[in-house]
Write an enzyme that holds these catalytic residues in place. Structure first.
Site, PDB file in Angstrom:
ATOM      1  N   HIS B 210       0.805  -1.456   0.114  1.00  0.00           N
ATOM      2  CA  HIS B 210      -0.062  -0.135  -0.058  1.00  0.00           C
ATOM      3  C   HIS B 210       0.820   1.381   0.088  1.00  0.00           C
ATOM      4  CE1 HIS B 210      -3.475  -2.558   1.805  1.00  0.00           C
ATOM      5  NE2 HIS B 210      -3.492  -2.654   0.517  1.00  0.00           N
ATOM      6  N   ASP B 305      -0.780   1.982   7.478  1.00  0.00           N
ATOM      7  CA  ASP B 305       0.223   0.942   6.989  1.00  0.00           C
ATOM      8  C   ASP B 305       1.789   1.448   7.309  1.00  0.00           C
ATOM      9  OD1 ASP B 305      -1.344  -1.184   6.282  1.00  0.00           O
ATOM     10  OD2 ASP B 305      -1.799  -0.110   4.259  1.00  0.00           O
TER      11      ASP B 305
END
Lengths: 372, 372
Positions: B210, B305
């Site tokens: 991501h 993330d």
């Protein structure tokens, strides 16, 4: 002792142009058109074959005419042996190569001008000549930018879209700048003296604008998508560029230089630019409209502006105790993206011949040539 | 002494679900539909008003039906006081908050499951309870991923597009994993035991996929352009992701764990995936087709993330002497882009309660709970 005055009055000031890209075509063609004897050197034959066949360069745009060349060659000795001024017009990552091939043939009194030096060009060129034990007293200078906005537009033909009115230039050491200025004045009255090569070197707006924009548009550039490069500089991208710019200015300040920010540079350079932020200034710059992004990642925006821009700024910063996290992050990213160790191969302070020196020592060195 | 067996046979195993996003809706609704008494807690009233008005959650897709809720509340004490199992279903950056609000009300024998923990969830949750001087003997576990692929599809309504067949789960310490597994089995037979929380934590594919993809597509995401997120993973972007993945695996190896690479995970998880490179595997994954990129930079792909993924991997790597330049470069970039100190605020070894420990000490701690 060479007398610069004699050259100024000598219409036959002999010029060697090293490099046959866009800038090489423009400088060679235009100086020849102005009446100076010009020889062109290039490493690769296929890039100069048209120049040789036609005997010169056709200029279009801001300058119109044909500049006849005395010689077009891949033999560096032939090109530079009798030159008064050697104009180096290549990407900064080729400066080391040019210094190496010139080293055996340079002689006292020759002037070498890097067009431009990018960050650390004159320092690196000088270091290479020393490594090659060159004894000749050559004067080395670097321009802050290329004097032309230009593009090769056909075989031995170049389109000049603009000529900058003022291009700062500094010799290494700065005590040589007046001599260099006087000699090159007939070639380019546009040159104006800069404080020293740290000023011309750190005034590297390309290092601020280009690598970040490529990284944050990496996907679409790799995909070959057509888009306006400067429209690719969104608020968050320019926010990042402002961080890089602040670091650049902080490094410059540590070396005693007060420089324009990228935003101030836009406001002072282009008509009609306005805005409180870098984003607004870029987006309001009509001169940027229509400049397309590259369609490949194999571009000088990375392979020049990282190793001879961001690496040098960060490395000089580290030496001066100035933190440069934004510069470093882009270099780190590019090392992984392109499997290159830009930190090692780029113009760090070691490769610039400045390792182990103090800030004051470096300032003194670029100003006087003395290492103390 | 609590007897786990008695719970397994007790259809009235009481559940508290903390969080009312996509996952919270799915877990609360589905467990209620399965017949368990479920209370839902959420910090913000406006996110649970429909659930309360309708008295439950409507499930569509892979599961169809209505799950009636016992209570929907912004009062954490009401939600968890009599719960046997507390399912925490929030972004990992909210785990600390949930631990803080739970701390005064948890009691012996309760099981807390983070769905998922991301990197270091159970370690952080445990550390917060210790900071709050919680004496109750609660069992803390983390799942490797959310069991559902789901999206809120209307007021008090959730679309379940898939239920994972196997979701690794580990307690902290791992000696508690069998007890937790036995108790939660009636809720989710899909849970399977992992070696320890380092395994569930480092098996963080999102941290690989991501943030890099957002950074290298930053311009188009900020511009709100519609594009397929996984098509945004070009060869150079995935080359970078492979570097991050190698670093993740090297850190895992340093902690005694042999894990699947992202490429192996794709090959083992999805039908029809093939290829020698991560790029080929991603592009051949039909399950990714149509998943759109976010249209804003304010996304969990960065704000979850990075601090609870890349920061933890890099920090654990530093402790173990494993170099993580690719992880670090993305974190550094994001710190500048978003004016955040992810290194300090993220789950570094200090914030995970592991600072000053050796690799062997950490392995022993996550396995046995003993700090030596």
């Amino acid at each position: 002792m060479r007398n610069p005055k004699s050259n100024v009055q000598n219409p036959k000031l002999k010029v060697a142009v090293l490099g046959a890209g866009n800038g090489g075509h423009a400088i060679a063609g235009h100086l020849a058109l102005k009446g100076f004897p010009v020889k062109v050197y290039n490493k690769f034959e296929h890039e100069i074959v048209h120049m040789r066949e036609r005997g010169g360069v056709t200029l279009e745009g801001a300058v119109e005419g044909f500049g006849p060349l005395d010689l077009v060659t891949t033999d560096i000795a032939e090109a530079i042996s009798d030159a008064d001024v050697i104009m180096v017009v290549v990407p900064a990552f080729v400066h080391r190569f040019m210094a190496e091939v010139c080293a055996p043939y340079v002689h006292d009194g020759q002037i070498i001008v890097l067009n431009p030096g990018r960050t650390g060009g004159a320092l690196e060129f000088s270091k290479v000549l020393k490594e090659k034990s060159v004894q000749a007293k050559v004067l080395i200078a670097e321009a802050q930018t290329l004097i032309y906005a230009c593009r090769i537009s056909g075989p031995a033909r170049v389109w000049i879209s603009g000529i900058k009115k003022r291009v700062p230039l500094a010799a290494l050491p700065a005590t040589d700048t007046p001599t260099v200025m006087e000699i090159v004045h007939p070639l380019y009255p546009e040159f104006i003296p800069a404080a020293n090569v740290l000023e011309t070197s750190l005034d590297n707006i390309g290092a601020v604008f280009h690598p970040s924009t490529v990284v944050f548009n990496l996907n679409r550039i790799e995909a070959g998508e057509e888009f306006d490069f400067y429209r690719g500089m969104t608020p968050t991208v320019t926010h990042f560029m402002e961080a890089i710019d602040r670091e650049r200015l902080a490094v410059a300040r540590a070396f005693g230089l007060k420089m324009e920010s990228a935003r101030e540079w836009l406001l002072n350079t282009y008509e009609g630019v306005q805005g409180e932020t870098l984003y607004e200034c870029i987006q309001s710059n009509r001169a940027y409209a229509g400049i397309k992004a590259p369609k490949s990642l194999n571009v000088r925006y990375i392979f020049e502006d990282v190793p001879t821009g961001l690496v040098s700024i960060a490395s000089l910063g580290a030496l001066a105790g100035v933190s440069t996290p934004a510069c470093r992050a882009i270099v780190d990213i590019c090392c992984v993206l392109f499997d290159r160790d830009f930190w090692r191969e780029g113009r760090n302070v070691e490769n610039l011949g400045l390792a182990g020196m103090s800030v004051e020592g470096i300032i003194n060195y670029v100003n006087t040539g003395e290492r103390n």
